[in-house]
Motif scaffolding. Structure first.
Motif, PDB file in Angstrom:
ATOM      1  N   SER A  97       0.853  -1.189   0.000  1.00 30.07           N
ATOM      2  CA  SER A  97       0.000   0.000   0.000  1.00 30.07           C
ATOM      3  C   SER A  97       0.887   1.237   0.000  1.00 30.07           C
ATOM      4  CB  SER A  97      -0.908  -0.012   1.230  1.00 30.07           C
ATOM      5  OG  SER A  97      -1.708   1.148   1.260  1.00 30.07           O
ATOM      6  N   VAL A  98       1.400   1.575  -1.189  1.00 30.15           N
ATOM      7  CA  VAL A  98       2.370   2.677  -1.306  1.00 30.15           C
ATOM      8  C   VAL A  98       1.737   3.992  -0.865  1.00 30.15           C
ATOM      9  CG1 VAL A  98       3.753   4.010  -2.949  1.00 30.15           C
ATOM     10  CG2 VAL A  98       3.639   1.520  -3.144  1.00 30.15           C
ATOM     11  N   TYR A  99       0.468   4.204  -1.260  1.00 36.40           N
ATOM     12  CA  TYR A  99      -0.163   5.488  -0.977  1.00 36.40           C
ATOM     13  C   TYR A  99      -0.353   5.717   0.521  1.00 36.40           C
ATOM     14  CZ  TYR A  99      -4.367   2.582  -0.719  1.00 36.40           C
ATOM     15  OH  TYR A  99      -5.272   1.607  -0.395  1.00 36.40           O
ATOM     16  N   SER A 100      -0.444   4.641   1.292  1.00 37.74           N
ATOM     17  CA  SER A 100      -0.625   4.789   2.742  1.00 37.74           C
ATOM     18  C   SER A 100       0.637   5.309   3.411  1.00 37.74           C
ATOM     19  CB  SER A 100      -0.994   3.448   3.386  1.00 37.74           C
ATOM     20  OG  SER A 100      -2.210   2.988   2.906  1.00 37.74           O
TER      21      SER A 100
END
Lengths: 160, 325
Positions: B85-88
């Motif tokens: 979950s890169v965006y997290s």
């Protein structure tokens, strides 16, 4: 004779309900993608968090693909593998499956703005698929119900 | 297989290595224990062999089976770090690191993606540096024994060079104090000090320091505020606010010695302004995380060290009342 008629009607309804099931499935998909978009935009929830949140909703409790996703280890293996496994047994056509797989392939892999953009695109296409499926379900439902009734009358006549 | 990996490797090392793909973890299983026990970092670079930092020195793992981490592997490790979950982890990545489970800070470098001169993301990851977080429970217990009185907690600053275990000791101190019933608020900007939900502390996970301290003071009436890396003038203002509100502060700073600490412009007020009761110097290098020296609030050395937990020096009597509140 009544039993025969009822039986034919029932078979007609079963066939019609397959189309209605597709509409419910696509509606669940729309809800899931919309939830994902909001979770990413406002909470930066990771994919496993999105699945957990969706599974907790009352209107999503009996959704089969969510149950399968919730049982997998998305944090370790990524979203795509369990997602494609969950989609494999669903009554989706080729375009619907390709869209959902390409959305799932991107989920979690890039920054927030790209994720939101991806969700918006998928949602737009899914809404169209859902509307098309609803129209098809209405048409097919009437047809199969009528066929069931006609078949029942015909069977009664043959028996008499 | 996973259980075997955990059983054989040192726990801290195995916890840090768990962010790596299973094939790299299996390889690290074959590295001699004397290296894995003393390694402070696992360093990975694209198309290069894995290296460990052991006692301040770089050890390249060059045996026959040693794997090279290609671009795809680095990408895979990066995704595993972000728990897919890169965006997290956007804010952390823009700051150049991700905190892995277990509190291990992983430095990231590659191609910066900028907007108006500010880094917004990092692409084409070329290097990863996994800092192994090891427990220094003895140091924390010693500090608690010496510096925590019956009725009050002293404010003190832990300082030392990089890899001296400041963050780890701070984490142990926060838990230790909380378990004794002290109201501890942890402003955990980098999510290294505490699990986001802790049964015994108020954890402000990911909060910018200034806002976290303000909210802790305003809403949670802490007896102690704990945060990592005193770094700028805003922090000094927040410190003053905390002390004026009656809370003790325990924090860390980068500095090789007390004179460097005093010499920094923004630190001068913090160090010489009577905010801290004690300054604790930690060791790095061969024996990190030990107490090298204790200074009082005026920067005057009290003792070289405290019992055999220290790096050299004479034993310190814990009964010495001059350091008890």
């Amino acid at each position: 004779m009544i039993i025969v008629m009822a039986g034919m009607l029932f078979l007609g309804r079963i066939k019609a309900s397959w189309y209605e099931e597709r509409v419910r499935l696509l509606a669940s998909m729309c809800t899931f993608v919309r939830m994902a978009r909001e979770s990413i935009a406002y909470l930066s929830l990771p994919p496993d968090g999105i699945v957990a949140a969706a599974s907790g909703r009352q209107d999503m409790k009996n959704v089969a693909f969510l149950r399968e996703l919730a049982a997998s280890d998305i944090a370790s293996e990524g979203f795509l593998t369990p997602w494609s496994k969950a989609l494999s047994s669903l009554p989706l056509n080729e375009d619907e499956r390709a869209l959902l797989l390409s959305w799932g392939a991107v989920l979690g892999k890039s920054d927030r703005d790209s994720q939101i953009f991806s969700c918006d695109g998928a949602l737009c296409a899914l809404e169209k698929f859902k509307n098309d499926a609803a129209a098809e379900a209405s048409k097919q439902g009437r047809m199969w119900t009528s066929l069931g009734a006609i078949g029942g009358v015909f069977a009664v006549i043959m028996l008499v | 297989m996973q259980k075997d990996l955990v059983k054989v490797m040192d726990n801290s090392f195995s916890s840090a290595a768990s962010v790596l793909p299973p094939r790299l973890q299996r390889y690290l299983l074959s590295v001699p224990d004397k290296l894995t026990r003393e390694a402070s970092e696992i360093r990975l670079r694209t198309d290069s062999l894995i290296a460990l930092t052991v006692r301040g020195k770089t050890v390249l793992l060059t045996d026959g089976d040693a794997p090279r981490t290609d671009r795809e592997t680095m990408e895979e490790i990066f995704l595993r770090l972000c728990r897919n979950s890169v965006y997290s982890h956007r804010d952390e990545i823009a700051s150049g690191y991700v905190t892995a489970p277990g509190g291990h800070r992983v430095g990231i470098c590659g191609r910066a993606v900028t907007q108006n001169g500010i880094i917004t993301s990092v692409a084409d990851i070329s290097s990863l540096n996994i800092r192994i977080s090891r427990r220094h429970a003895e140091t924390a217990e010693e500090l608690m024994r010496l510096l925590i009185g019956r009725n009050a907690v002293s404010s003190f600053l832990l300082y030392g060079p990089p890899l001296s275990g400041k963050t780890t000791v701070l984490r142990e101190l926060a838990y230790g104090l909380a378990k004794k019933g002290v109201r501890v608020a942890v402003v955990d900007e980098r999510r290294e000090l505490a699990e986001h939900s802790s049964v015994c502390m108020d954890v402000f996970s990911g909060y910018p320091r200034k806002q976290g301290i303000e909210q802790a003071l305003r809403l949670f009436s802490p007896e102690v505020i704990v945060f990592d890396e005193l770094g700028n003038r805003d922090d000094t203002d927040s410190l003053l606010a905390a002390v004026n509100a009656g809370a003790a502060v325990i924090t860390t700073a980068h500095a090789p010695d007390i004179d460097s600490l005093k010499g920094r412009k923004f630190m001068h007020d913090a160090v010489c302004g009577g905010i801290f009761n004690y300054f604790i110097q930690l060791t790095s290098g061969e024996r990190p995380g030990r107490i090298a020296a204790i200074y009082d609030g005026d920067g005057v050395r009290i003792e070289d060290c405290c019992n055999d937990n220290c790096y050299g020096g004479d034993a310190f009597s814990g009964a010495d009342k001059s350091v008890m509140v």
